[in-house]
Scaffold this active site. Sequence first.
Site, PDB file in Angstrom:
ATOM      1  N   ALA A  64     -13.340  -7.109 -31.051  1.00  0.00           N
ATOM      2  CA  ALA A  64     -12.672  -7.856 -29.978  1.00  0.00           C
ATOM      3  C   ALA A  64     -13.214  -7.516 -28.604  1.00  0.00           C
ATOM      4  CB  ALA A  64     -11.160  -7.572 -30.028  1.00  0.00           C
ATOM      5  N   ALA A 104     -20.716 -13.209 -22.230  1.00  0.00           N
ATOM      6  CA  ALA A 104     -19.360 -12.769 -21.898  1.00  0.00           C
ATOM      7  C   ALA A 104     -19.437 -11.352 -21.369  1.00  0.00           C
ATOM      8  CB  ALA A 104     -18.452 -12.833 -23.126  1.00  0.00           C
ATOM      9  N   LYS A 131     -33.711 -15.073 -30.283  1.00  0.00           N
ATOM     10  CA  LYS A 131     -32.649 -14.388 -29.547  1.00  0.00           C
ATOM     11  C   LYS A 131     -32.974 -12.911 -29.384  1.00  0.00           C
ATOM     12  CE  LYS A 131     -28.507 -13.470 -27.834  1.00  0.00           C
ATOM     13  NZ  LYS A 131     -27.302 -13.602 -28.673  1.00  0.00           N
ATOM     14  N   SER A 161     -25.035  -7.083 -22.348  1.00  0.00           N
ATOM     15  CA  SER A 161     -24.041  -6.293 -23.077  1.00  0.00           C
ATOM     16  C   SER A 161     -24.429  -4.830 -23.192  1.00  0.00           C
ATOM     17  CB  SER A 161     -23.825  -6.892 -24.472  1.00  0.00           C
ATOM     18  OG  SER A 161     -25.037  -6.905 -25.209  1.00  0.00           O
TER      19      SER A 161
END
Length: 313
Positions: free
Chosen positions: A8, A132, A188, A261
């Site tokens: 999460a 994100a 990627k 990230s």
Amino acid sequence: MKIIIAGAGAMGSRFALMLHQAKNEVILVDGWQEHIDAIRANGLKANFNGEEISEKIPIYHQKEVNKVDFSAELVILFTKVMQLDGMLQAIKPLIGEKTKVLCLLNGIGHEDIIRNYVPLNNVLLGNTMWTAGLEGPGKAKLFGNGSIDLQNLGTAGKSDAQAVIEVLNKAGLNARYSENILSSIYKKACVNGTMNGLCTILDSNMADFGETTVSEQIVKSIVSEFFAVANAQNIELHMDEVLAQIHSCYNRETIGLHHPSMYQDLIINHRLTEIDYINGAIVRKGKEFDIPTPYCSFLTQLVHAKEQLIGAK
């Protein structure tokens, strides 16, 4: 659809929010207790393209999830790869004979772990260009646009993946089927293999790095090693497409001001990184195919040195 988001963090939070808003039954599973406590107390909060939102989404620690009454139709994996085996072991009681498992982890070779828990016909391997960030426990920062490429690793192919693609697209996640997902994953990985490690070591966002006079030379040197390893496995890549994808990361009006990230994990949260499964994977495969990988090797070593200096755990 009944969906487990396993992991999460920033990306897991994005997918959970978008799938929840599309009226799916979503639960989160994670191992970060402070994050779990914040979501339970205040909902999953996010700055979603400038709008402050909060959604009540059930979240469980992976140590307690075996007590949850939830039969998943879809599991989306967003753990750190070092935690993948432990997460799959934890959620195993919630995985049925028909449960699809979509792996969207960064890096290379995760299907070798997943197939120990899930029949190959139920495994979807993919990669995503969504971004994100986490601003703190229970609070995500979501901006920009993205897409998902995925492929069913079993014999059924596209027809067996279509229901998952439809659910993702109803949530605005822009999923599409790929007949050669390894090419997408390596493409990627070229982005991650440059932006993640370099921005982490240089303490830079992507736009600032891209504007340095040496960025192109460094990027091409690293990417050439990814291409050599991919070519040894008959994985087709196109240099102009890969470089265009990397260059798009420099755009200040889209994601250029974003810290990747790995930077968030190591510099902000002092957590161990996935460098061994990105650049480090190229080093290992380079040894297997007798291909020199000095740039990936050096960057991997630098990130590990930074982990030790910071005391990452």
